[in-house]
Design an enzyme around this catalytic site. Structure first.
Site, PDB file in Angstrom:
ATOM      1  N   CYS A  78       0.695  -1.202  -0.125  1.00 45.66           N
ATOM      2  CA  CYS A  78      -0.423  -0.284   0.009  1.00 45.66           C
ATOM      3  C   CYS A  78       1.485   1.118   0.108  1.00 45.66           C
ATOM      4  O   CYS A  78       1.364   1.711  -0.857  1.00 45.66           O
ATOM      5  CB  CYS A  78      -0.840   0.202   1.078  1.00 45.66           C
ATOM      6  SG  CYS A  78      -1.865   1.316   1.100  1.00 45.66           S
ATOM      7  N   HIS A 165      -3.557  -5.605   0.319  1.00 49.57           N
ATOM      8  CA  HIS A 165      -3.361  -6.282   1.606  1.00 49.57           C
ATOM      9  C   HIS A 165      -3.193  -8.081   1.206  1.00 49.57           C
ATOM     10  O   HIS A 165      -4.410  -8.402   1.355  1.00 49.57           O
ATOM     11  CB  HIS A 165      -3.330  -5.609   2.470  1.00 49.57           C
ATOM     12  CG  HIS A 165      -3.189  -4.429   2.710  1.00 49.57           C
ATOM     13  ND1 HIS A 165      -2.501  -4.053   3.171  1.00 49.57           N
ATOM     14  CD2 HIS A 165      -4.575  -3.246   1.638  1.00 49.57           C
ATOM     15  CE1 HIS A 165      -2.662  -2.240   3.441  1.00 49.57           C
ATOM     16  NE2 HIS A 165      -3.407  -1.684   2.291  1.00 49.57           N
ATOM     17  N   GLU A 167      -1.445  -9.460   3.719  1.00 48.73           N
ATOM     18  CA  GLU A 167      -1.521 -10.127   4.785  1.00 48.73           C
ATOM     19  C   GLU A 167      -2.777 -10.253   4.968  1.00 48.73           C
ATOM     20  O   GLU A 167      -2.872 -11.080   6.623  1.00 48.73           O
ATOM     21  CB  GLU A 167      -0.638  -8.737   5.646  1.00 48.73           C
ATOM     22  CG  GLU A 167      -1.460  -7.373   5.936  1.00 48.73           C
ATOM     23  CD  GLU A 167      -1.175  -6.870   4.886  1.00 48.73           C
ATOM     24  OE1 GLU A 167      -1.100  -7.236   4.060  1.00 48.73           O
ATOM     25  OE2 GLU A 167      -1.236  -5.185   5.225  1.00 48.73           O
TER      26      GLU A 167
END
Lengths: 190, 315
Positions: A78, A165, A167
């Protein structure tokens, strides 16, 4: 294997730490003001965060120094990714269409980071800014309907950026992307 | 992967050295604080005293059930009846952060009183990762001040002990199952309770409405899941909105409030997708809420927002 997470103030910085820990990587969350000389690692993650890339890039601390000096792989996520493109001479700023939550990403070209990822895949986003112009030294390899630069890599150095993202739980292949990054770190490990 | 046995053993060793006197633990009766209570009790035994606060904004029968459960598990528990104290603090509080701070400060004032009585130096809390992440600080933006982190007063005397700080809900549940805690699967319930499920100024009267609506949502969704009509959501509840709309009941004009049903799927609370509840189940909830409280509620809506851009609770 030791990969640290540079904290740029993201909601999911600690998730990055968790994913690495689950993959048996030795990991710590460190402030982005940590001097490069204090880092004894095989790779770094530049986390996302609240700072806006246009006016607040300085809030990303020593991230530029890490890119200058690192001989190990770095993955920006990001705002971490936007910073990377900006630092190498690209431009970044307010997204034409900010994306929050579920989006579909289309892979344009194969890349080690996305090995085993089947396109298109569902990702989770949360960004107000985006990379506008990719620097010449980088190659973009994925996009979404509203954002042209979802994943990119330096043409010579092991530096990668993803706008989405990997994660978070709701992103498909998120763990695979981290595993691929760990493999890349292993290749560079001295 | 996460290893609950290793986590428990390491935590107990650390708690033994960290806590050198008497401690009190804030027990809401939720998964996090219950797991923290059992963990700390294993480390310091009867030097741990539990306090459960009935804020007046708990769910139906909750405080009574929580007290029974915790006492059954051997926690030395006191219950603070504090509905009036909270209600007074919340007077005129409309903005979510103002509510959360008023609630956080009131909790600490109550814990301070109990701590003085037993000469405790430590306050144990079941704080988990999303609590401090969302509470912000330095570079991290404040999304919501959790009552146990961002809403704590700056001048508190008690030293905080937070053994679950680096865990997410799914990991806390794993620890809970390992410790044999029966409520490990219980859905999350925020510390500020129903006060943040009332949009606008919370009052005990509005708490009655949202308490009943939450009870109906829980009962109907748990039944539907049991009957195999759907997967039980990760978190599911009702929100009382301040929106009043026109209805018609028995040929007479009605002008009542709107209740919103919220249900999401998640693993860790950091991202969430709204639950795809079958329409027949939503309809049943809608009919039951409006028929149970016809003079209060004449409209029910369903929240179809993921996180992000929404959060799970509305405030």
């Amino acid at each position: 294997m030791k990969i640290f997470v540079v904290d740029n103030g993201g909601q999911w910085t600690h998730r990055e730490w968790r994913v690495l820990k689950y993959l048996d990587v030795e990991t710590e969350i460190i402030p982005n003001t940590t001097p490069f000389e204090d880092l004894d690692v095989d790779g770094l993650i530049l986390s996302g965060g609240a700072p806006r890339i246009g006016e607040e890039a300085l809030m990303l601390g020593n991230s530029g120094d890490y890119l200058d000096k690192a001989e190990f792989p770095i993955m920006g996520i990001c705002v971490g990714a936007q910073f990377m493109a900006l630092y190498y001479g690209g431009t970044a700023g307010p997204a034409t269409v900010p994306e929050f939550g579920k989006t579909s990403v289309i892979i344009e070209e194969e890349n080690e980071l996305f090995e085993g990822v089947i396109s298109p895949f569902q990702v989770w986003e949360s960004h107000n800014d985006e990379v506008k112009i990719m620097p010449d030294t980088f190659k973009n390899f994925a996009h979404s309907k509203d954002c042209a630069h979802q994943a990119f890599a330096h043409k010579e150095k092991p530096f990668y950026g993803v706008q989405f993202h990997p994660e978070v739980e709701h992103t498909e292949y998120g763990e695979d992307i981290f595993k691929n990054f760990i493999k890349i770190c292993a290749k560079y490990k001295k | 992967m996460f290893d609950p046995e290793k986590f428990v053993n390491e935590s107990i060793e650390k708690l033994k050295t960290d806590i050198d006197g008497t401690a009190i633990i804030a027990c809401s009766g939720g998964v996090d604080s219950t797991v923290a209570a059992v963990l700390v009790a294993r480390a310091i035994g009867d030097r741990l005293y539990g306090v459960h606060v009935d804020t007046g904004y708990m769910r139906k029968n909750e405080s009574k059930e929580v007290a029974e459960l915790l006492r059954d598990m051997g926690v030395n528990l006191q219950v603070a009846e504090a509905a009036e104290e909270f209600s007074k603090e919340l007077e005129g509080a409309v903005e979510p952060e103002a509510k959360r701070k008023a609630i956080g400060h009131t909790f600490i004032r109550i814990f301070d009183r109990y701590a003085k009585d037993i000469d405790a130096k430590y306050l144990v809390q079941g704080t988990i990762a999303p609590d401090w992440i969302e509470s912000g600080g330095d570079l991290r933006d404040v999304i919501k001040s959790h009552h146990n982190v961002g809403a704590l007063p700056k001048d508190m005397n008690l030293k905080l002990v937070e053994p679950l700080r680096d865990l997410y809900k799914d990991e806390v549940r794993k620890v809970g199952r390992y410790l044999g805690i029966s409520i490990s699967e219980k859905q999350p319930f925020p510390g500020p309770g129903l006060a943040i499920r009332i949009i606008g100024e919370p009052t005990l009267e509005k708490a009655e409405i949202v308490r009943e609506a939450c009870f109906i949502v829980e009962e109907e969704l748990e039944l539907a899941a049991k009957e195999g009509k759907m997967e039980l959501p990760w978190q599911y509840f009702a929100v009382l909105t301040p929106i009043q709309t026109v209805g018609v009941q028995g040929d007479v004009r009605a002008y009542g409030y709107t209740v919103c049903v919220r249900a999401v799927q998640s693993i860790d609370g950091m991202t969430a997708a709204y639950s795809k509840i079958p329409h027949e189940v939503l309809e049943k909830i809608s009919i039951r809420i409006t028929n149970t409280m016809p003079d209060k509620i004449n409209r029910v809506v369903y929240d179809i927002t993921n996180k992000p851009p929404g959060t799970i609770e509305w405030e």
